[in-house]
Design a protein around this motif. Structure first.
Motif, PDB file in Angstrom:
ATOM      1  N   HIS A   1       0.853  -1.196   0.000  1.00  0.00           N
ATOM      2  CA  HIS A   1       0.000   0.000   0.000  1.00  0.00           C
ATOM      3  C   HIS A   1       0.889   1.246   0.000  1.00  0.00           C
ATOM      4  O   HIS A   1       1.824   1.359   0.801  1.00  0.00           O
TER       5      HIS A   1
ATOM      6  N   ASP B   1       1.587   0.238 -10.228  1.00  0.00           N
ATOM      7  CA  ASP B   1       0.379   1.075 -10.117  1.00  0.00           C
ATOM      8  C   ASP B   1      -0.890   0.266 -10.383  1.00  0.00           C
ATOM      9  O   ASP B   1      -1.931   0.503  -9.761  1.00  0.00           O
ATOM     10  N   LEU B   2      -0.809  -0.678 -11.305  1.00  0.00           N
ATOM     11  CA  LEU B   2      -1.977  -1.483 -11.624  1.00  0.00           C
ATOM     12  C   LEU B   2      -2.364  -2.384 -10.444  1.00  0.00           C
ATOM     13  O   LEU B   2      -3.546  -2.558 -10.137  1.00  0.00           O
TER      14      LEU B   2
ATOM     15  N   GLN C   1      -4.024  -0.315  -7.804  1.00  0.00           N
ATOM     16  CA  GLN C   1      -5.434  -0.130  -8.162  1.00  0.00           C
ATOM     17  C   GLN C   1      -6.251  -1.366  -7.810  1.00  0.00           C
ATOM     18  O   GLN C   1      -7.355  -1.274  -7.254  1.00  0.00           O
TER      19      GLN C   1
ATOM     20  N   ALA D   1      -7.984   0.519  -4.261  1.00  0.00           N
ATOM     21  CA  ALA D   1      -9.319   0.951  -4.702  1.00  0.00           C
ATOM     22  C   ALA D   1     -10.215  -0.247  -4.998  1.00  0.00           C
ATOM     23  O   ALA D   1     -11.388  -0.291  -4.614  1.00  0.00           O
ATOM     24  N   GLY D   2      -9.666  -1.269  -5.663  1.00  0.00           N
ATOM     25  CA  GLY D   2     -10.462  -2.416  -6.069  1.00  0.00           C
ATOM     26  C   GLY D   2     -10.907  -3.302  -4.930  1.00  0.00           C
ATOM     27  O   GLY D   2     -11.888  -4.047  -5.066  1.00  0.00           O
TER      28      GLY D   2
ATOM     29  N   ARG E   1     -13.815  -0.676  -9.597  1.00  0.00           N
ATOM     30  CA  ARG E   1     -12.476  -0.128  -9.839  1.00  0.00           C
ATOM     31  C   ARG E   1     -11.444  -1.220 -10.112  1.00  0.00           C
ATOM     32  O   ARG E   1     -10.260  -0.917 -10.292  1.00  0.00           O
ATOM     33  N   ARG E   2     -11.873  -2.445 -10.105  1.00  0.00           N
ATOM     34  CA  ARG E   2     -10.923  -3.537 -10.304  1.00  0.00           C
ATOM     35  C   ARG E   2     -10.348  -3.529 -11.713  1.00  0.00           C
ATOM     36  O   ARG E   2     -10.978  -3.065 -12.660  1.00  0.00           O
ATOM     37  N   VAL E   3      -9.154  -4.039 -11.823  1.00  0.00           N
ATOM     38  CA  VAL E   3      -8.453  -4.061 -13.108  1.00  0.00           C
ATOM     39  C   VAL E   3      -9.110  -5.103 -14.014  1.00  0.00           C
ATOM     40  O   VAL E   3      -9.367  -6.238 -13.603  1.00  0.00           O
TER      41      VAL E   3
ATOM     42  N   GLN F   1      -6.869  -4.714 -19.399  1.00  0.00           N
ATOM     43  CA  GLN F   1      -5.790  -3.922 -18.805  1.00  0.00           C
ATOM     44  C   GLN F   1      -4.595  -4.794 -18.445  1.00  0.00           C
ATOM     45  O   GLN F   1      -3.439  -4.397 -18.640  1.00  0.00           O
TER      46      GLN F   1
END
Length: 436
Positions: free
Chosen positions: A250, A275-276, A279, A283-284, A290-292, A296
């Motif tokens: 984190h 960064d992915l 995310q 956030a996800g 917001r999940r990848v 992506q």
């Protein structure tokens, strides 16, 4: 109970088959090898009576009728019945023995305990094939519901993937009876003690991200200093993977830092990949939207492979990226920036001995990518590079001065600044970076 060797099985439109041997068993049933009259061998999953419900039969029959989204799925081909038996089963292709359960990647050994040697190229291939496979599944309105180590197998040499236990798959309509595997389940499923939050495409994306993190970093994204103590019971699972999951890397919290192995791999990869994952697990973790996405991930691992380089000083495999040109070797500290780049549309390939030109560079949406060109170092002159045509078609190269050259298959041309190469409708342009 399992079927005896020699038992005859009715496979409907496939005809009849004979049970050859028991391959294994699990909570739901048994897996046998069966042979058709033609001599073709298949795998038969035969359910235990307590699992052989009418609902299960209906779901499996629907999967047979829908058909497989891709050969990487060991998909149900036909339903199976045995005269006089109240249960049922289904048949699928046999899994080649060269494929290992993905957990062997973490153990770094094969079934006999011998060390594995899985290249970064194969590891990236695993990630790409996983993302592409689940993209195909989700695009058909279906979800897997139980993505985990036990259901994914890989070829250590090539990175090819097989996805098994496809009786977990269902239509993404909120009627799942499968919750998933602990450590891979999405936080919203873990923390819902009423069991009303059911798996779907969004929860699959969390499980896929966990699987990719394990593959690339050899650890779990929510395990670290914070999860190290206490009994690993239901309360531990609920807190650390349901109500209060904290990504071990984190960007704003340091109370759950990972093992040294995970940290070393984290530092190895470029910022765009980091960064992915931030995310996916920050956030996800709380907001499924917001999940990848699978697309992506595919773009990210393609970019990762495009930047895979061999250090000119110590030959260590490292990762360079156009957004971080000052990256240095993880072993000796030497700058990694290549002397040349190959630009294909929006893609940028670092010229070095590991670089390849592939069909996914030439067209979007390519799943089964194959190599059409390889970068070669000049055998005598350091700093000079060639592009070798390994495809079956000739290419046409145009130099900055206007000279045109036809490059036949199995021939090599020198990479120089400004040369443009036409390859199957795409244009590959060489650009010098100024690095030595």
């Amino acid at each position: 109970m399992s079927l005896p060797d020699g038992a005859e099985v009715d496979l409907g439109p496939l005809g009849r088959a004979r049970v050859v041997r028991l391959l294994g068993q699990g909570g739901q049933g048994f897996v046998h090898e069966v042979v058709l009259g033609s001599g073709e061998a298949l795998a038969l999953k035969w359910y235990r009576p307590q699992s052989a419900s009418a609902g299960q039969f209906h779901e499996m029959q629907r999967l047979v009728e829908l058909g497989s989204p891709h050969p990487r799925f060991l998909w149900p081909i036909a339903m199976a019945r045995v005269e006089g038996q109240p249960s049922f089963g289904y048949v699928m292709r046999l899994r080649d023995p060269r494929y290992l359960e993905l957990s062997y990647l973490l153990a770094d050994t094969d079934r006999e305990g011998r060390p594995l040697s899985v290249s970064f190229d194969a590891t990236i291939g695993i990630c790409r094939q996983l993302a592409s496979s689940f993209l195909r599944l989700h695009a058909r309105g279906m979800c897997y519901r139980d993505i985990s180590f036990g259901n994914v197998f890989f070829d250590p040499r090539t990175g090819d993937v097989l996805i098994c236990d496809n009786d977990n798959v269902g239509v993404d309509d909120g009627t799942s009876r499968v919750l998933g595997t602990p450590l891979f389940m999405a936080p919203e499923v873990v923390r819902d003690l009423s069991l009303q939050t059911l798996p779907g495409t969004d929860t699959d994306r969390h499980s896929l991200a966990v699987l990719l993190f394990y593959t690339l970093f050899l650890g779990h994204p929510f395990e670290g200093a914070r999860t190290g103590g206490g009994l690993r019971d239901e309360g531990w699972m609920l807190e650390h993977f349901g109500t209060e999951p904290v990504f071990c890397l984190h960007p704003d919290r340091e109370d759950n830092r990972p093992s040294s192995v995970v940290q070393q791999y984290w530092d190895l990869y470029p910022r765009f990949l980091q960064d992915l994952f931030v995310q996916a697990f920050v956030a996800g973790a709380e907001r499924p939207g917001r999940r990848v996405t699978e697309g992506q991930w595919i773009k990210a691992v393609d970019r990762l492979r495009d930047g895979m380089v061999r250090c000119r000083g110590c030959a260590t495999t490292c990762f360079w990226d156009v957004a971080e040109p000052q990256r240095v070797c993880r072993a000796c500290g030497r700058p990694l920036q290549p002397a040349y780049l190959l630009q294909v549309g929006r893609r940028t390939v670092a010229v070095n001995p590991l670089a390849t030109l592939r069909t996914d560079h030439l067209a979007s949406g390519v799943d089964e990518s194959s190599v059409v060109g390889r970068v070669r170092a000049h055998p005598q002159a350091e700093g000079r590079w060639g592009l070798h045509n390994v495809s079956a078609r000739p290419w046409e190269a145009t130099y900055a001065e206007g000279q045109r050259v036809r490059l036949e298959p199995d021939r090599t041309m020198e990479i120089v600044d400004g040369v443009r190469v036409g390859v199957d409708g795409a244009v590959v342009t060489a650009v010098r970076t100024g690095a030595v």
